[in-house]
Design an enzyme around this catalytic site. Sequence first.
Site, PDB file in Angstrom:
ATOM      1  N   GLY A   7       5.017  15.215   4.191  1.00  0.00           N
ATOM      2  CA  GLY A   7       5.438  16.399   3.458  1.00  0.00           C
ATOM      3  C   GLY A   7       6.420  16.011   2.363  1.00  0.00           C
ATOM      4  O   GLY A   7       6.362  14.912   1.813  1.00  0.00           O
ATOM      5  N   CYS A   8       7.337  16.908   2.051  1.00  0.00           N
ATOM      6  CA  CYS A   8       8.266  16.649   0.954  1.00  0.00           C
ATOM      7  C   CYS A   8       9.143  15.447   1.261  1.00  0.00           C
ATOM      8  O   CYS A   8       9.630  15.281   2.376  1.00  0.00           O
ATOM      9  CB  CYS A   8       9.122  17.875   0.676  1.00  0.00           C
ATOM     10  SG  CYS A   8      10.427  18.162   1.872  1.00  0.00           S
ATOM     11  N   PHE A   9       9.349  14.617   0.256  1.00  0.00           N
ATOM     12  CA  PHE A   9      10.162  13.430   0.494  1.00  0.00           C
ATOM     13  C   PHE A   9      11.647  13.744   0.590  1.00  0.00           C
ATOM     14  O   PHE A   9      12.425  12.930   1.082  1.00  0.00           O
ATOM     15  CB  PHE A   9       9.895  12.314  -0.514  1.00  0.00           C
ATOM     16  CG  PHE A   9       9.756  12.687  -1.970  1.00  0.00           C
ATOM     17  CD1 PHE A   9      10.448  13.751  -2.531  1.00  0.00           C
ATOM     18  CD2 PHE A   9       8.917  11.945  -2.786  1.00  0.00           C
ATOM     19  CE1 PHE A   9      10.330  14.056  -3.880  1.00  0.00           C
ATOM     20  CE2 PHE A   9       8.785  12.236  -4.136  1.00  0.00           C
ATOM     21  CZ  PHE A   9       9.496  13.296  -4.690  1.00  0.00           C
TER      22      PHE A   9
END
Length: 207
Positions: free
Chosen positions: A38-40
């Site tokens: 997902g989002c870093f």
Amino acid sequence: MTSCPIPTGRGLSPAQFPDPARDLAPASGEQVAVIAGGCFWCTEAVYRVVDGVIDVVPGYAGGTAETADYKTVCTGRTDHAEAILIRYDAGRTSYGQLLKLFFSVAHDPTHLNRQGNDVGRQYRSAIFFANDEEKAVAEAYIAQLEAAGAYTAPIVTTLEPLTAFYEAEDYHHDYAARNPYQPYIAHVSRPKVDKLKAYFPERLKKA
């Protein structure tokens, strides 16, 4: 980025996740692991506080250099995943132990090409292996988790060869620490770190 919640649909609590039965051979010195969940912003925030982690670099794995920028990756039309490169001291933590945290607290590996409201192939769950042994460790741990009933749905994490890693733009680096009151960080990233602290206090860097 809108939402990448703490994993749901569990069969086990994070504290019940088994240690990897297979790991890389004991080593010393700096090693590297590349994962996407997902989002870093979220995954970077988790691993920055883990003992043995030297540095965490957000970036893009998969795809080509020509499209390795945030605006283009966010279209979902490249083959990149938002990923992090973890530099770690192999004498203090191991590849398998990093994977344990990846599956137990950092993201939900049962969501295909999404984490919460972040939808698209760029948000896929993936392990980018640098060699056959890393691949074997990841395969073995996924099989171990499925046999243990860690989740009530199948794990959809892909195993992909690490062909290149492209560092993200400067403003993404250490984003959660620099923007603690940003709503996404406060409501999504921070709870993941809090879960790590609650379930694995022994894995945290010393103050």
